[in-house]
Write a protein that holds these residues in place. Structure first.
Motif, mmCIF file in Angstrom:
data_model
loop_
_atom_site.group_PDB
_atom_site.id
_atom_site.type_symbol
_atom_site.label_atom_id
_atom_site.label_comp_id
_atom_site.label_asym_id
_atom_site.label_seq_id
_atom_site.Cartn_x
_atom_site.Cartn_y
_atom_site.Cartn_z
ATOM 1 N N TRP A 1 0.854 -1.188 0.000
ATOM 2 C CA TRP A 1 0.000 0.000 0.000
ATOM 3 C C TRP A 1 0.900 1.253 0.000
ATOM 4 O O TRP A 1 2.041 1.214 0.476
ATOM 5 C CB TRP A 1 -0.895 0.014 1.232
ATOM 6 C CG TRP A 1 -1.928 -1.072 1.297
ATOM 7 C CD1 TRP A 1 -1.818 -2.357 0.840
ATOM 8 C CD2 TRP A 1 -3.235 -0.979 1.885
ATOM 9 N NE1 TRP A 1 -2.961 -3.069 1.100
ATOM 10 C CE2 TRP A 1 -3.852 -2.241 1.742
ATOM 11 C CE3 TRP A 1 -3.928 0.044 2.520
ATOM 12 C CZ2 TRP A 1 -5.133 -2.509 2.210
ATOM 13 C CZ3 TRP A 1 -5.211 -0.211 2.992
ATOM 14 C CH2 TRP A 1 -5.808 -1.476 2.829
ATOM 15 N N VAL B 1 -6.618 10.281 3.794
ATOM 16 C CA VAL B 1 -6.683 9.729 2.444
ATOM 17 C C VAL B 1 -7.256 8.327 2.531
ATOM 18 O O VAL B 1 -6.787 7.507 3.320
ATOM 19 C CB VAL B 1 -5.285 9.684 1.792
ATOM 20 C CG1 VAL B 1 -5.358 9.041 0.415
ATOM 21 C CG2 VAL B 1 -4.701 11.089 1.690
ATOM 22 N N PRO C 1 -6.706 3.073 -1.801
ATOM 23 C CA PRO C 1 -7.016 2.971 -3.230
ATOM 24 C C PRO C 1 -8.094 1.916 -3.481
ATOM 25 O O PRO C 1 -8.272 0.988 -2.691
ATOM 26 C CB PRO C 1 -5.687 2.548 -3.858
ATOM 27 C CG PRO C 1 -4.644 2.906 -2.851
ATOM 28 C CD PRO C 1 -5.297 2.790 -1.518
ATOM 29 N N VAL C 2 -8.802 2.053 -4.580
ATOM 30 C CA VAL C 2 -9.803 1.063 -4.960
ATOM 31 C C VAL C 2 -9.126 -0.304 -5.117
ATOM 32 O O VAL C 2 -8.067 -0.418 -5.728
ATOM 33 C CB VAL C 2 -10.491 1.472 -6.278
ATOM 34 C CG1 VAL C 2 -11.444 0.378 -6.737
ATOM 35 C CG2 VAL C 2 -11.237 2.782 -6.103
ATOM 36 N N PRO D 1 -0.966 5.585 -5.258
ATOM 37 C CA PRO D 1 -1.642 6.522 -4.352
ATOM 38 C C PRO D 1 -2.878 7.134 -4.994
ATOM 39 O O PRO D 1 -2.957 7.270 -6.219
ATOM 40 C CB PRO D 1 -0.574 7.588 -4.086
ATOM 41 C CG PRO D 1 0.730 6.963 -4.470
ATOM 42 C CD PRO D 1 0.412 6.003 -5.574
ATOM 43 N N VAL D 2 -3.833 7.501 -4.172
ATOM 44 C CA VAL D 2 -5.027 8.205 -4.648
ATOM 45 C C VAL D 2 -4.659 9.660 -4.914
ATOM 46 O O VAL D 2 -4.173 10.357 -4.010
ATOM 47 C CB VAL D 2 -6.158 8.119 -3.606
ATOM 48 C CG1 VAL D 2 -7.362 8.925 -4.066
ATOM 49 C CG2 VAL D 2 -6.543 6.670 -3.362
ATOM 50 N N ASP D 3 -4.854 10.118 -6.164
ATOM 51 C CA ASP D 3 -4.525 11.499 -6.553
ATOM 52 C C ASP D 3 -3.075 11.842 -6.229
ATOM 53 O O ASP D 3 -2.754 12.987 -5.879
ATOM 54 C CB ASP D 3 -5.468 12.495 -5.866
ATOM 55 C CG ASP D 3 -6.921 12.305 -6.280
ATOM 56 O OD1 ASP D 3 -7.137 11.908 -7.443
ATOM 57 O OD2 ASP D 3 -7.817 12.545 -5.446
ATOM 58 N N GLN E 1 -1.313 11.102 -3.679
ATOM 59 C CA GLN E 1 -1.010 11.323 -2.268
ATOM 60 C C GLN E 1 -1.018 10.003 -1.504
ATOM 61 O O GLN E 1 -2.034 9.313 -1.465
ATOM 62 C CB GLN E 1 -2.025 12.280 -1.640
ATOM 63 C CG GLN E 1 -1.693 12.625 -0.191
ATOM 64 C CD GLN E 1 -2.659 13.641 0.402
ATOM 65 O OE1 GLN E 1 -3.389 14.301 -0.330
ATOM 66 N NE2 GLN E 1 -2.659 13.756 1.722
ATOM 67 N N THR F 1 -11.843 -0.802 4.201
ATOM 68 C CA THR F 1 -12.138 -1.621 3.026
ATOM 69 C C THR F 1 -13.171 -2.708 3.312
ATOM 70 O O THR F 1 -13.535 -3.457 2.404
ATOM 71 C CB THR F 1 -10.861 -2.291 2.491
ATOM 72 O OG1 THR F 1 -10.421 -3.318 3.405
ATOM 73 C CG2 THR F 1 -9.732 -1.278 2.309
#
Length: 270
Positions: A77, A92, A95-96, A110-112, A114, A146
């Motif tokens: 991760w 944050v 992630p999916v 990372p999401v966006d 970050q 999750t």
């Protein structure tokens, strides 16, 4: 009559211990039973599990966290380790498709752009078990996001449930050993070296550790030398109580879905 008279009292009240079993069930339903049964292990507070040394507080925190994430099956991760006094980052979400994985799992993006911040208390550098427990709880919180269903007792029990989830990830010794306690006749600011304030008591963590140990087949002789002396006898009582609850144990031991069964077989044949 005599059997009732001498029947041993359970280590915890019935509602509390049944809730702990429920959290383990929730964990097995929502996260990978294959990772739990095949990869997760009891993490010990030893140099073998946490080797290495660096001179800076931040460097030591990152070194410890890398090991914690590896043992939790979450090293792939995207993480960012941040000391709490310097943390101005917004939360944050994972992630999916984020999930536990075996070593070599594909690294998540990372999401966006970050990475997910993991905040630690710099004062815990001098108390490694408290530092490890803090990191493990934060990983439990992220993993909990999750889940497909809320934890037992609902989201109002989020902190308590995700600390038990961290015990499920293998860090029960650190939680039991570092749970905040008041010195006899004293207060929280005088005379105690145990400084991590947990959401549950040391008795709850120790019972959860017993559930973990029985499910993973870890005998008390491997646990007790690393458990603080005041909890060793209690832990053995907890193990005996867990073993006596055959129906609850069988329910947890049977929670391996078809995909995870195939994964277990594939790894056994590899």
């Amino acid at each position: 009559m005599f059997s009732l008279l001498f029947k041993r009292k359970p280590p915890l009240d019935e509602a509390s211990l049944l809730w702990l079993f429920d959290v383990f069930g929730w964990s097995l339903r929502n996260f990978s039973p294959a990772v739990f049964y095949q990869q997760i292990r009891l993490v010990l507070p030893t140099n073998e599990f946490f080797p290495g040394k660096v001179d800076s507080v931040q460097g030591m925190a990152e070194l410890v966290f890398d090991r914690v994430a590896e043992y939790a099956g979450m090293a792939h991760w995207p993480w960012q380790v941040v000391e709490q006094s310097h943390c101005h980052l917004e939360a944050v979400m994972p992630p999916v498709g984020a999930a536990q994985g075996f070593p070599g799992a594909r690294r998540l993006m990372p999401v966006d752009g970050q990475a997910m911040p993991v905040v630690y208390d710099g004062r815990h550098i001098g108390n490694p078990e408290a530092l490890i427990a803090g990191f493990a709880h934060r990983l439990g919180q992220y993993l909990g996001y999750t889940a497909k269903e809320p934890p037992p007792g609902g989201v109002e029990n989020w902190s308590q449930a995700t600390e038990v989830l961290a015990v499920y990830l293998g860090f029960g010794l650190m939680f039991a050993n570092s749970a905040f306690v008041f010195p006899p006749g004293g207060c929280s600011s005088c005379g105690t070296s145990v400084s991590r304030e947990g959401a549950l008591s040391q008795w709850d963590y120790t019972y959860a550790l017993a559930i973990f140990s029985v499910l993973k087949g870890v005998p008390p002789r491997q646990v007790c030398p690393h458990l603080k002396k005041s909890l060793r006898g209690y832990f053995q009582r907890c193990v005996a109580d867990v073993n006596s609850r055959k129906q609850l144990l069988q329910h947890l031991q049977g929670m391996v879905d078809r995909d995870d069964q195939n994964l277990v077989v594939d790894r056994a044949q590899a």
